[in-house]
Design an enzyme around this catalytic site. Structure first.
Site, PDB file in Angstrom:
ATOM      1  CE  LYS A  22      21.889  30.110  47.422  1.00  0.00           C
ATOM      2  NZ  LYS A  22      22.103  31.544  47.174  1.00  0.00           N
ATOM      3  CG  ASN A  23      25.224  30.654  45.128  1.00  0.00           C
ATOM      4  OD1 ASN A  23      24.034  30.957  45.169  1.00  0.00           O
ATOM      5  ND2 ASN A  23      26.050  30.866  46.137  1.00  0.00           N
ATOM      6  NE  ARG A  92      22.510  41.373  47.052  1.00  0.00           N
ATOM      7  CZ  ARG A  92      22.575  42.690  46.997  1.00  0.00           C
ATOM      8  NH1 ARG A  92      21.727  43.411  47.672  1.00  0.00           N
ATOM      9  NH2 ARG A  92      23.498  43.282  46.282  1.00  0.00           N
ATOM     10  CB  CYS A 116      21.117  41.787  51.512  1.00  0.00           C
ATOM     11  SG  CYS A 116      22.473  40.689  51.743  1.00  0.00           S
ATOM     12  NE  ARG A 121      25.307  40.028  48.699  1.00  0.00           N
ATOM     13  CZ  ARG A 121      24.653  38.878  48.598  1.00  0.00           C
ATOM     14  NH1 ARG A 121      23.715  38.583  49.470  1.00  0.00           N
ATOM     15  NH2 ARG A 121      24.928  38.034  47.639  1.00  0.00           N
ATOM     16  CB  VAL A 123      24.848  45.733  41.426  1.00  0.00           C
ATOM     17  CG1 VAL A 123      24.281  44.557  42.211  1.00  0.00           C
ATOM     18  CG2 VAL A 123      23.826  46.862  41.351  1.00  0.00           C
ATOM     19  CG  ASP A 304      28.266  31.373  50.285  1.00  0.00           C
ATOM     20  OD1 ASP A 304      28.068  32.467  50.836  1.00  0.00           O
ATOM     21  OD2 ASP A 304      28.080  31.176  49.069  1.00  0.00           O
ATOM     22  NE  ARG A 396      16.534  33.615  49.552  1.00  0.00           N
ATOM     23  CZ  ARG A 396      17.122  34.781  49.398  1.00  0.00           C
ATOM     24  NH1 ARG A 396      17.054  35.668  50.360  1.00  0.00           N
ATOM     25  NH2 ARG A 396      17.766  35.080  48.308  1.00  0.00           N
TER      26      ARG A 396
HETATM   27  N1  EPU Z   1      30.743  44.004  45.558  1.00  0.00           N
HETATM   28  C1  EPU Z   1      30.762  45.354  45.301  1.00  0.00           C
HETATM   29  N2  EPU Z   1      30.291  45.792  44.091  1.00  0.00           N
HETATM   30  C2  EPU Z   1      29.787  44.955  43.145  1.00  0.00           C
HETATM   31  C3  EPU Z   1      29.766  43.574  43.415  1.00  0.00           C
HETATM   32  C4  EPU Z   1      30.257  43.120  44.638  1.00  0.00           C
HETATM   33  O1  EPU Z   1      31.194  46.152  46.127  1.00  0.00           O
HETATM   34  O2  EPU Z   1      29.363  45.419  42.083  1.00  0.00           O
HETATM   35  C5  EPU Z   1      31.267  43.495  46.847  1.00  0.00           C
HETATM   36  C6  EPU Z   1      30.172  42.874  47.708  1.00  0.00           C
HETATM   37  O3  EPU Z   1      29.481  43.850  48.463  1.00  0.00           O
HETATM   38  C7  EPU Z   1      30.964  41.909  48.553  1.00  0.00           C
HETATM   39  C8  EPU Z   1      32.069  41.430  47.602  1.00  0.00           C
HETATM   40  O4  EPU Z   1      32.143  42.432  46.587  1.00  0.00           O
HETATM   41  O5  EPU Z   1      31.522  42.575  49.645  1.00  0.00           O
HETATM   42  C9  EPU Z   1      31.835  40.097  46.956  1.00  0.00           C
HETATM   43  O6  EPU Z   1      30.511  40.010  46.465  1.00  0.00           O
HETATM   44  P1  EPU Z   1      30.083  39.130  45.219  1.00  0.00           P
HETATM   45  O7  EPU Z   1      29.605  40.040  44.151  1.00  0.00           O
HETATM   46  O8  EPU Z   1      31.144  38.154  44.876  1.00  0.00           O
HETATM   47  O9  EPU Z   1      28.825  38.348  45.815  1.00  0.00           O
HETATM   48  P2  EPU Z   1      27.529  37.973  45.011  1.00  0.00           P
HETATM   49  O10 EPU Z   1      27.907  37.677  43.621  1.00  0.00           O
HETATM   50  O11 EPU Z   1      26.455  38.948  45.283  1.00  0.00           O
HETATM   51  C10 EPU Z   1      27.701  35.378  45.334  1.00  0.00           C
HETATM   52  C11 EPU Z   1      26.848  34.321  45.943  1.00  0.00           C
HETATM   53  C12 EPU Z   1      26.846  34.480  47.452  1.00  0.00           C
HETATM   54  C13 EPU Z   1      28.286  34.356  47.947  1.00  0.00           C
HETATM   55  C14 EPU Z   1      29.165  35.398  47.257  1.00  0.00           C
HETATM   56  C15 EPU Z   1      30.629  35.288  47.614  1.00  0.00           C
HETATM   57  C16 EPU Z   1      25.234  33.896  44.196  1.00  0.00           C
HETATM   58  C17 EPU Z   1      23.840  33.978  43.707  1.00  0.00           C
HETATM   59  N3  EPU Z   1      25.504  34.425  45.404  1.00  0.00           N
HETATM   60  O12 EPU Z   1      27.119  36.626  45.718  1.00  0.00           O
HETATM   61  O13 EPU Z   1      26.077  33.421  47.978  1.00  0.00           O
HETATM   62  O14 EPU Z   1      28.337  34.556  49.337  1.00  0.00           O
HETATM   63  O15 EPU Z   1      29.043  35.261  45.823  1.00  0.00           O
HETATM   64  O16 EPU Z   1      31.126  34.039  47.300  1.00  0.00           O
HETATM   65  O17 EPU Z   1      26.088  33.339  43.537  1.00  0.00           O
HETATM   66  C18 EPU Z   1      24.782  32.312  49.609  1.00  0.00           C
HETATM   67  O18 EPU Z   1      24.660  31.381  48.794  1.00  0.00           O
HETATM   68  O19 EPU Z   1      24.430  32.212  50.812  1.00  0.00           O
HETATM   69  C19 EPU Z   1      25.352  33.571  49.148  1.00  0.00           C
HETATM   70  C20 EPU Z   1      25.204  34.709  49.822  1.00  0.00           C
END
Ligand code: EPU
Length: 416
Positions: A22-23, A92, A116, A121, A123, A304, A396
């Site tokens: 998925k990711n 997201r 969430c 989380r 951006v 995950d 999902r």
């Molecule tokens: N963070 C920030 N600011 C940002 C981006 C991230 O503070 O601009 C923080 C987040 O709040 C979190 C940490 O950094 O505490 C890491 O978040 P990351 O951005 O790596 O997560 P993500 O990219 O939103 C992806 C996966 C998630 C997985 C995480 C961590 C996808 C679509 N989603 O999320 O997958 O848990 O990386 O490996 O790739 C799942 O599949 O169940 C899932 C939640």
């Protein structure tokens, strides 16, 4: 709302074929926005999140043709440079259209994702990185408005490691003018899979698989063919199921070289594994040994998989400790597992689990994707009947999980 009815206590036996990740699939689909050429993708998993992403991409004018696990995208007629709130609030990962739209068309309007279930989380790193590449970004009415003439390569050091943040900036940098260096980049195999696709599309990227990605921007990208990487999280989830319920299963279409952290912990739990080139035979003939771990970025233990391993720990022979360092609220499964008779206490971001001999079935509620999977695992190990509510979370990110589990002897039924 669909529910899953599970009669626990059955040993698992047989074969399961693992789907595409998925990711990896979600950012890869967004890469279709970067080119006017055809992107021919295979091993695309059959998931709600993929359907949502295809719908969102279709709204931009990206042409989508789907035939089972094959998806062809064509971005020659994109007109709407937007991801509306209605779509972003359900997924997201929609934020992943921001980098590609901005880089190719110089403009994008993307809804800000809200909080969430697993954490706030933000951006901010996506936005900060795109600003460093020269984008003008404003936030108004819950939307990110981004504009630029042409993105310009630069050095970006993100404050923390972010998976989709790295992917967004990587995609944007492929079409920027000059060199971009992404320091502190996420090394997750899904980022690497996206980078390989981008290279096949004509991007110039060095350092793939490391935390320093160096991108030489090119004026345009072309079409390509790509097979999405196997889902390491789906594979490890089924391994946890057999570790908790016992049995002998073989997983096909796996990539064991990207699963070290999970495989090491499963071995420690007592799961006997025979690793083939793209298969894993896993046998469990005893009560699991408890394992303690902290979640970290790849190649460390994946967040995950935290909930699914906790499910196995609930029936392990002894006590364990699990610390979640990536998300601040990823213990929503704890209360539900305790309803099944587990003995888990939490203190901040650490959970203390005392293994019990037997969980007992009860109605439980899924709260997010991986929490749902962990409840299914606990239910398979429990005595009696468990009803897992709100399984839309599961749909999902898992490709027909109940069908795959039924095929290996689990007593699991979807109730409409
Ligand atoms: N963070 C920030 N600011 C940002 C981006 C991230 O503070 O601009 C923080 C987040 O709040 C979190 C940490 O950094 O505490 C890491 O978040 P990351 O951005 O790596 O997560 P993500 O990219 O939103 C992806 C996966 C998630 C997985 C995480 C961590 C996808 C679509 N989603 O999320 O997958 O848990 O990386 O490996 O790739 C799942 O599949 O169940 C899932 C939640």
């Amino acid at each position: 709302m669909d529910k899953l009815l599970i009669q626990g206590g059955k040993r698992l036996s047989g074969e399961i074929s693992i789907s595409g990740a998925k990711n990896a699939a979600l950012p890869i689909l967004c890469a279709g926005l970067l080119t006017a050429g055809d992107l021919e993708l295979s091993n695309v998993p059959h998931l709600h999140d993929v359907a949502t992403m295809l719908k969102l991409l279709g709204q931009t004018g990206l042409k989508v043709a789907q035939d089972g696990e094959r998806v062809t995208l064509n971005g020659s007629a994109i007109t709407k440079l937007e991801a509306p709130y209605e779509m972003v609030k359900t997924m997201r990962a929609s934020i992943l259209v921001l980098g590609p739209l901005l880089a190719r068309f110089g403009e994008a309007k993307v809804s800000l994702p809200g909080g969430c279930a697993i954490g706030s989380r933000p951006v901010d790193q996506h936005i900060k990185g795109l600003q460093a590449l020269g984008a003008e970004i404003s936030i108004e009415g819950g939307y990110i408005y981004a504009k630029c003439k042409k993105l310009k390569g630069t050095r970006i050091v993100t404050d923390m490691i972010t998976v989709t943040g790295t992917e967004n900036l990587l995609m944007a940098a492929t079409l920027a003018e000059g060199e971009t260096i992404l320091e502190n980049a996420a090394r997750e195999p899904e980022v690497t899979d996206l980078a390989h696709l981008l290279v096949a599309m004509g991007a110039k990227i060095e350092g793939i698989g490391t935390d320093r990605l160096v991108i030489q921007g090119v004026p345009e990208l072309h079409g390509a063919k790509h097979a999405v990487i196997s889902d390491r999280i789906e594979a490890a989830t089924f391994l946890c199921a057999v570790a908790a319920a016992g049995g002998d299963i073989t997983l096909r279409n796996t990539r064991t070289d990207i699963m070290d952290a999970a495989l090491d912990k499963l071995r420690e739990m007592g799961l006997e594994m025979t690793i083939g080139t793209d298969s894993i035979r896993a046998q469990m003939h005893r009560r699991p040994t408890p394992v303690s771990f902290r979640t970290t970025e790849y190649p460390g233990f994946p967040t995950d998989m935290q909930a699914q391993f906790m499910a196995v720990n609930t029936v392990a022979d002894g006590a364990s400790r699990v610390t979640e360092t990536i998300f601040e609220n990823r213990f929503m499964h704890v209360q539900e597992m305790n309803r099944l008779g587990a003995a888990i206490e939490t203190d901040g971001n650490t959970a203390f689990i005392k293994g019990v001999e037997q969980l007992i079935g009860a109605p439980v509620m899924a709260t997010d994707l991986r929490a749902s999977a962990s409840l299914v695992i606990a239910a398979l190990a429990a005595r009696g009947e468990t009803l897992v509510d709100r399984i839309y979370h599961l749909d999902r990110g898992y490709d027909r999980m109940e069908v795959k589990l039924s095929a290996v002897g689990a007593d699991i039924r979807r109730i409409k």
